[in-house]
Design a protein around this motif. Structure first.
Motif, mmCIF file in Angstrom:
data_model
loop_
_atom_site.group_PDB
_atom_site.id
_atom_site.type_symbol
_atom_site.label_atom_id
_atom_site.label_comp_id
_atom_site.label_asym_id
_atom_site.label_seq_id
_atom_site.Cartn_x
_atom_site.Cartn_y
_atom_site.Cartn_z
ATOM 1 N N LEU A 1 0.815 -1.209 0.000
ATOM 2 C CA LEU A 1 0.000 0.000 0.000
ATOM 3 C C LEU A 1 0.854 1.267 0.000
ATOM 4 O O LEU A 1 0.372 2.319 -0.414
ATOM 5 C CB LEU A 1 -0.930 0.005 1.227
ATOM 6 N N VAL A 2 2.105 1.162 0.431
ATOM 7 C CA VAL A 2 3.006 2.313 0.356
ATOM 8 C C VAL A 2 3.161 2.745 -1.096
ATOM 9 O O VAL A 2 3.193 3.936 -1.409
ATOM 10 C CB VAL A 2 4.382 1.967 0.963
ATOM 11 N N TYR A 3 3.231 1.773 -2.000
ATOM 12 C CA TYR A 3 3.458 2.065 -3.412
ATOM 13 C C TYR A 3 2.173 2.098 -4.235
ATOM 14 O O TYR A 3 2.180 2.572 -5.375
ATOM 15 C CB TYR A 3 4.413 1.017 -4.000
ATOM 16 N N ALA A 4 1.095 1.586 -3.689
ATOM 17 C CA ALA A 4 -0.184 1.570 -4.418
ATOM 18 C C ALA A 4 -1.313 1.838 -3.430
ATOM 19 O O ALA A 4 -2.140 0.973 -3.151
ATOM 20 C CB ALA A 4 -0.368 0.229 -5.126
ATOM 21 N N ALA A 5 -1.335 3.041 -2.921
ATOM 22 C CA ALA A 5 -2.246 3.387 -1.825
ATOM 23 C C ALA A 5 -3.718 3.247 -2.201
ATOM 24 O O ALA A 5 -4.563 3.031 -1.330
ATOM 25 C CB ALA A 5 -1.966 4.812 -1.363
ATOM 26 N N ASP A 6 -4.038 3.369 -3.474
ATOM 27 C CA ASP A 6 -5.431 3.312 -3.911
ATOM 28 C C ASP A 6 -5.837 1.948 -4.461
ATOM 29 O O ASP A 6 -6.915 1.806 -5.039
ATOM 30 C CB ASP A 6 -5.683 4.386 -4.986
ATOM 31 N N HIS A 7 -4.957 0.947 -4.296
ATOM 32 C CA HIS A 7 -5.240 -0.369 -4.844
ATOM 33 C C HIS A 7 -6.303 -1.060 -3.990
ATOM 34 O O HIS A 7 -6.063 -1.417 -2.830
ATOM 35 C CB HIS A 7 -3.963 -1.215 -4.883
ATOM 36 N N LYS A 8 -7.495 -1.275 -4.547
ATOM 37 C CA LYS A 8 -8.628 -1.776 -3.757
ATOM 38 C C LYS A 8 -8.417 -3.196 -3.259
ATOM 39 O O LYS A 8 -8.861 -3.545 -2.156
ATOM 40 C CB LYS A 8 -9.907 -1.692 -4.596
#
Length: 203
Positions: A1-8
């Protein structure tokens, strides 16, 4: 999530893990030689003790037949029906689940101890299949082996399959059964049991 904070998908998975951790933090533990059983409170302690005894017996009975044993202690979680559905997202016809942990709903388990023990043995076979085939095995093979060792009446399933208007194709039963409705799941399990019964007899 650090690198893809919006990844559902990541967000959903992390939320599910946090929910599970919060639930399990209040569970008690019952230890066996090869199993750790988590349960919610004193009311389920007798069930936890039964689970350990059942699984230890299955460990030697089934493990010696398949000539394999889990490499690590297996965690078993006893849930209410609501907790089981919430945590596993299993269909309503599922009596247990294995995803690295054995997960079992326990309502009515004391009233139907044989079924409780059958489900535990069934899910333990899935743990053995994971040990033998860490990259996965066809679901029909996985489920069929489990039913051939959990005490399921294979003859009754074969009769049900013979009476069915349509026969499931094993090639379509290689993936999860979770998306099937109760009727199709029943046929899928019957087909899996019949196919594996022949393998078990030959071996």
């Amino acid at each position: 999530l650090v690198y893809a904070a919006d990844h559902k998908i990541f967000q959903t998975r992390l939320e599910a893990w946090r929910k599970e951790l919060a639930l399990h933090d209040r569970f008690a533990r019952k230890l066996g030689d090869h199993f750790t059983v988590l349960f919610e409170g004193p009311a389920e302690e007798a069930l936890a003790r039964t689970a350990v005894q059942t699984l230890e017996a299955a460990y030697w009975r089934i493990g010696s037949t398949l000539n394999t044993y889990p490499a690590e202690v297996v965690t078993v979680v006893l849930y209410t029906r609501e907790q089981f559905r919430d945590i596993t997202q299993s269909p309503d016809w599922a009596g247990g689940a294995f995803d690295g942990r054995i997960r079992v709903p326990v309502q009515g388990a004391m009233a139907n101890r044989r079924e409780f023990e059958r489900v535990l043995a069934h899910e333990f076979v899935h743990a053995l299949v994971r040990t033998l085939a860490p990259r996965g095995a066809p679901q029909w093979l996985n489920e069929g082996l489990a039913m051939n060792f959990d005490g399921t009446d294979i003859g009754a399933l074969a009769a049900r399959l013979q009476q069915a208007e349509r026969q499931p194709d094993l090639r379509r039963l290689e993936g999860s059964f979770a998306g099937l409705d109760r009727a199709d799941a029943s046929l899928a399990y019957a087909k899996s049991a019949k196919g594996n019964h022949l393998i078990v007899i030959v071996n």
